[in-house]
Design a protein around this motif. Structure first.
Motif, PDB file in Angstrom:
ATOM      1  N   VAL A 185       0.863  -1.192   0.000  1.00 32.31           N
ATOM      2  CA  VAL A 185       0.000   0.000   0.000  1.00 32.31           C
ATOM      3  C   VAL A 185       0.891   1.230   0.000  1.00 32.31           C
ATOM      4  O   VAL A 185       1.759   1.360   0.861  1.00 32.31           O
ATOM      5  CB  VAL A 185      -0.924   0.028   1.237  1.00 32.31           C
ATOM      6  N   TRP A 186       0.703   2.116  -0.966  1.00 28.74           N
ATOM      7  CA  TRP A 186       1.500   3.338  -1.022  1.00 28.74           C
ATOM      8  C   TRP A 186       0.624   4.559  -0.714  1.00 28.74           C
ATOM      9  O   TRP A 186      -0.600   4.511  -0.835  1.00 28.74           O
ATOM     10  CB  TRP A 186       2.166   3.513  -2.393  1.00 28.74           C
ATOM     11  N   TYR A 187       1.267   5.633  -0.267  1.00 27.99           N
ATOM     12  CA  TYR A 187       0.571   6.856   0.113  1.00 27.99           C
ATOM     13  C   TYR A 187       1.150   8.047  -0.630  1.00 27.99           C
ATOM     14  O   TYR A 187       2.376   8.150  -0.795  1.00 27.99           O
ATOM     15  CB  TYR A 187       0.696   7.119   1.619  1.00 27.99           C
ATOM     16  N   SER A 188       0.298   8.944  -1.049  1.00 32.98           N
ATOM     17  CA  SER A 188       0.752  10.186  -1.663  1.00 32.98           C
ATOM     18  C   SER A 188       1.369  11.082  -0.598  1.00 32.98           C
ATOM     19  O   SER A 188       0.739  11.361   0.430  1.00 32.98           O
ATOM     20  CB  SER A 188      -0.423  10.914  -2.329  1.00 32.98           C
ATOM     21  N   GLU A 189       2.573  11.540  -0.838  1.00 34.28           N
ATOM     22  CA  GLU A 189       3.248  12.412   0.124  1.00 34.28           C
ATOM     23  C   GLU A 189       2.543  13.757   0.269  1.00 34.28           C
ATOM     24  O   GLU A 189       2.783  14.490   1.234  1.00 34.28           O
ATOM     25  CB  GLU A 189       4.704  12.631  -0.302  1.00 34.28           C
ATOM     26  N   ASP A 190       1.675  14.089  -0.678  1.00 36.18           N
ATOM     27  CA  ASP A 190       0.951  15.362  -0.621  1.00 36.18           C
ATOM     28  C   ASP A 190      -0.162  15.354   0.417  1.00 36.18           C
ATOM     29  O   ASP A 190      -0.691  16.414   0.764  1.00 36.18           O
ATOM     30  CB  ASP A 190       0.329  15.686  -1.987  1.00 36.18           C
ATOM     31  N   HIS A 191      -0.519  14.171   0.905  1.00 37.23           N
ATOM     32  CA  HIS A 191      -1.684  14.085   1.796  1.00 37.23           C
ATOM     33  C   HIS A 191      -1.372  13.461   3.146  1.00 37.23           C
ATOM     34  O   HIS A 191      -2.295  13.091   3.882  1.00 37.23           O
ATOM     35  CB  HIS A 191      -2.805  13.317   1.099  1.00 37.23           C
ATOM     36  N   ILE A 192      -0.099  13.332   3.475  1.00 38.42           N
ATOM     37  CA  ILE A 192       0.308  12.857   4.800  1.00 38.42           C
ATOM     38  C   ILE A 192       1.326  13.818   5.390  1.00 38.42           C
ATOM     39  O   ILE A 192       1.961  14.600   4.661  1.00 38.42           O
ATOM     40  CB  ILE A 192       0.886  11.426   4.753  1.00 38.42           C
ATOM     41  N   VAL A 193       1.479  13.760   6.698  1.00 41.23           N
ATOM     42  CA  VAL A 193       2.432  14.638   7.382  1.00 41.23           C
ATOM     43  C   VAL A 193       3.862  14.323   6.968  1.00 41.23           C
ATOM     44  O   VAL A 193       4.696  15.203   6.837  1.00 41.23           O
ATOM     45  CB  VAL A 193       2.281  14.491   8.910  1.00 41.23           C
ATOM     46  N   GLY A 194       4.144  13.051   6.773  1.00 43.61           N
ATOM     47  CA  GLY A 194       5.500  12.637   6.426  1.00 43.61           C
ATOM     48  C   GLY A 194       6.225  11.988   7.585  1.00 43.61           C
ATOM     49  O   GLY A 194       7.315  11.448   7.419  1.00 43.61           O
ATOM     50  N   ILE A 195       5.624  12.049   8.780  1.00 41.32           N
ATOM     51  CA  ILE A 195       6.191  11.363   9.945  1.00 41.32           C
ATOM     52  C   ILE A 195       5.793   9.900   9.863  1.00 41.32           C
ATOM     53  O   ILE A 195       4.606   9.578   9.737  1.00 41.32           O
ATOM     54  CB  ILE A 195       5.683  11.975  11.258  1.00 41.32           C
ATOM     55  N   ARG A 196       6.779   9.012   9.922  1.00 37.93           N
ATOM     56  CA  ARG A 196       6.493   7.584   9.809  1.00 37.93           C
ATOM     57  C   ARG A 196       7.076   6.821  10.993  1.00 37.93           C
ATOM     58  O   ARG A 196       8.126   7.176  11.525  1.00 37.93           O
ATOM     59  CB  ARG A 196       7.056   7.020   8.505  1.00 37.93           C
ATOM     60  N   ILE A 197       6.363   5.788  11.383  1.00 36.13           N
ATOM     61  CA  ILE A 197       6.867   4.844  12.386  1.00 36.13           C
ATOM     62  C   ILE A 197       7.431   3.684  11.580  1.00 36.13           C
ATOM     63  O   ILE A 197       6.693   2.806  11.129  1.00 36.13           O
ATOM     64  CB  ILE A 197       5.740   4.376  13.321  1.00 36.13           C
ATOM     65  N   GLY A 198       8.719   3.693  11.359  1.00 34.93           N
ATOM     66  CA  GLY A 198       9.315   2.776  10.397  1.00 34.93           C
ATOM     67  C   GLY A 198       8.885   3.206   9.013  1.00 34.93           C
ATOM     68  O   GLY A 198       9.300   4.258   8.520  1.00 34.93           O
ATOM     69  N   THR A 199       8.012   2.437   8.395  1.00 38.57           N
ATOM     70  CA  THR A 199       7.468   2.789   7.079  1.00 38.57           C
ATOM     71  C   THR A 199       5.992   3.182   7.149  1.00 38.57           C
ATOM     72  O   THR A 199       5.375   3.471   6.128  1.00 38.57           O
ATOM     73  CB  THR A 199       7.623   1.596   6.105  1.00 38.57           C
ATOM     74  N   ILE A 200       5.428   3.197   8.360  1.00 33.07           N
ATOM     75  CA  ILE A 200       3.992   3.420   8.548  1.00 33.07           C
ATOM     76  C   ILE A 200       3.689   4.902   8.754  1.00 33.07           C
ATOM     77  O   ILE A 200       4.227   5.521   9.678  1.00 33.07           O
ATOM     78  CB  ILE A 200       3.483   2.634   9.768  1.00 33.07           C
ATOM     79  N   PRO A 201       2.833   5.493   7.931  1.00 29.24           N
ATOM     80  CA  PRO A 201       2.453   6.890   8.154  1.00 29.24           C
ATOM     81  C   PRO A 201       1.784   7.074   9.511  1.00 29.24           C
ATOM     82  O   PRO A 201       1.000   6.224   9.944  1.00 29.24           O
ATOM     83  CB  PRO A 201       1.452   7.170   7.015  1.00 29.24           C
ATOM     84  N   LEU A 202       2.087   8.177  10.180  1.00 29.37           N
ATOM     85  CA  LEU A 202       1.513   8.459  11.492  1.00 29.37           C
ATOM     86  C   LEU A 202      -0.013   8.422  11.456  1.00 29.37           C
ATOM     87  O   LEU A 202      -0.664   7.978  12.407  1.00 29.37           O
ATOM     88  CB  LEU A 202       1.987   9.839  11.967  1.00 29.37           C
ATOM     89  N   GLU A 203      -0.580   8.863  10.346  1.00 29.07           N
ATOM     90  CA  GLU A 203      -2.040   8.920  10.210  1.00 29.07           C
ATOM     91  C   GLU A 203      -2.708   7.554  10.363  1.00 29.07           C
ATOM     92  O   GLU A 203      -3.888   7.482  10.730  1.00 29.07           O
ATOM     93  CB  GLU A 203      -2.421   9.517   8.852  1.00 29.07           C
ATOM     94  N   ASP A 204      -1.975   6.489  10.078  1.00 29.55           N
ATOM     95  CA  ASP A 204      -2.562   5.145  10.172  1.00 29.55           C
ATOM     96  C   ASP A 204      -3.045   4.813  11.578  1.00 29.55           C
ATOM     97  O   ASP A 204      -3.994   4.045  11.753  1.00 29.55           O
ATOM     98  CB  ASP A 204      -1.553   4.086   9.715  1.00 29.55           C
TER      99      ASP A 204
END
Length: 229
Positions: A185-204
């Motif tokens: 599953v990939w995420y657009s960098e335009d719609h996430i903060v960019g902070i990741r836990i490993g590879t997981i977007p914080l928003e998850d």
């Protein structure tokens, strides 16, 4: 079988087999759990499909079976059935084995942390679709269920959610590319903060809360009605 389908199978196997545990009798809750999962799942499928259609996130064809409903692979649809089932199982186990745990402080701290961080992210990233929707919905759900409705079961939910973060980090880590050359599953960098836990977007984390808290809410509501009936 696709990698994503293997992940789904691994997620559901033990919770399903342990559903027949003599103390919890989790299978006896199916009449309230499945309606809750289906109701919430329908909303999330629409949300998921809309964001996929608009490129907020997407799925790597290398790691899915190739069976789609609208723009969503079969595995993603199963995700909204399997993950809530597994997490509600953990929730019921905690309630069944540790009914007298004093969790008021934990529940209060969890609620304040999620609301404050959710508000901050919502205000600071209004243009990020994923950040805005996931965080704002978390804030509204916790305010409505914990602070307004004062749900007595919320403290047990908070503990269950924290415990479920361990398998969550494993499953979502695999899905977001921690163990594979490309993410499932990939995420657009335009719609996430960019902070990741490993590879997981914080928003998850907020997204999972958005999915699980309404399921438990409906499950508990239906359970209370069954007891009264």
């Amino acid at each position: 079988m696709s990698l994503y389908l293997w992940i789904i199978l691994g997620t559901i196997t033990f919770p399903f087999l342990l559903s027949f545990d003599r103390k919890i009798h989790f299978y006896t809750h199916w009449k309230t759990i499945f309606p809750a999962i289906l109701l919430v799942g329908l909303f999330f499928l629409l949300w998921d499909n809309y964001f996929t259609d608009h490129g907020v996130w997407g799925f790597n064809g290398k790691y899915v079976q190739g069976i789609y409903l609208l723009r969503l692979p079969l595995e993603e649809i199963l995700f909204f059935l399997v993950v809530p089932y597994a997490c509600v199982f953990v929730y019921e186990v905690i309630k069944g084995y540790f009914p007298d745990l004093k969790l008021d402080l934990l529940g209060r701290a969890f609620a304040f942390l999620m609301v404050l961080s959710g508000l901050l992210l919502t205000i600071c990233y209004l243009r990020n679709w994923y950040t805005l929707t996931a965080c704002a919905l978390s804030v509204l759900l916790i305010i409505g269920i914990y602070f307004r409705a004062r749900a007595t079961w919320f403290n047990h939910f908070a503990l269950a959610f924290i415990i479920c973060l361990i398998p969550f980090l494993i499953v979502n880590g695999i899905l977001t590319g921690f163990t594979t050359p490309e993410p499932v599953v990939w995420y657009s960098e335009d719609h996430i903060v960019g902070i990741r836990i490993g590879t997981i977007p914080l928003e998850d984390i907020f997204y999972n809360l958005d999915m699980l808290l309404p399921v438990v809410f409906i499950h508990e509501l239906l359970s209370q009605k069954r007891k009264k009936g």
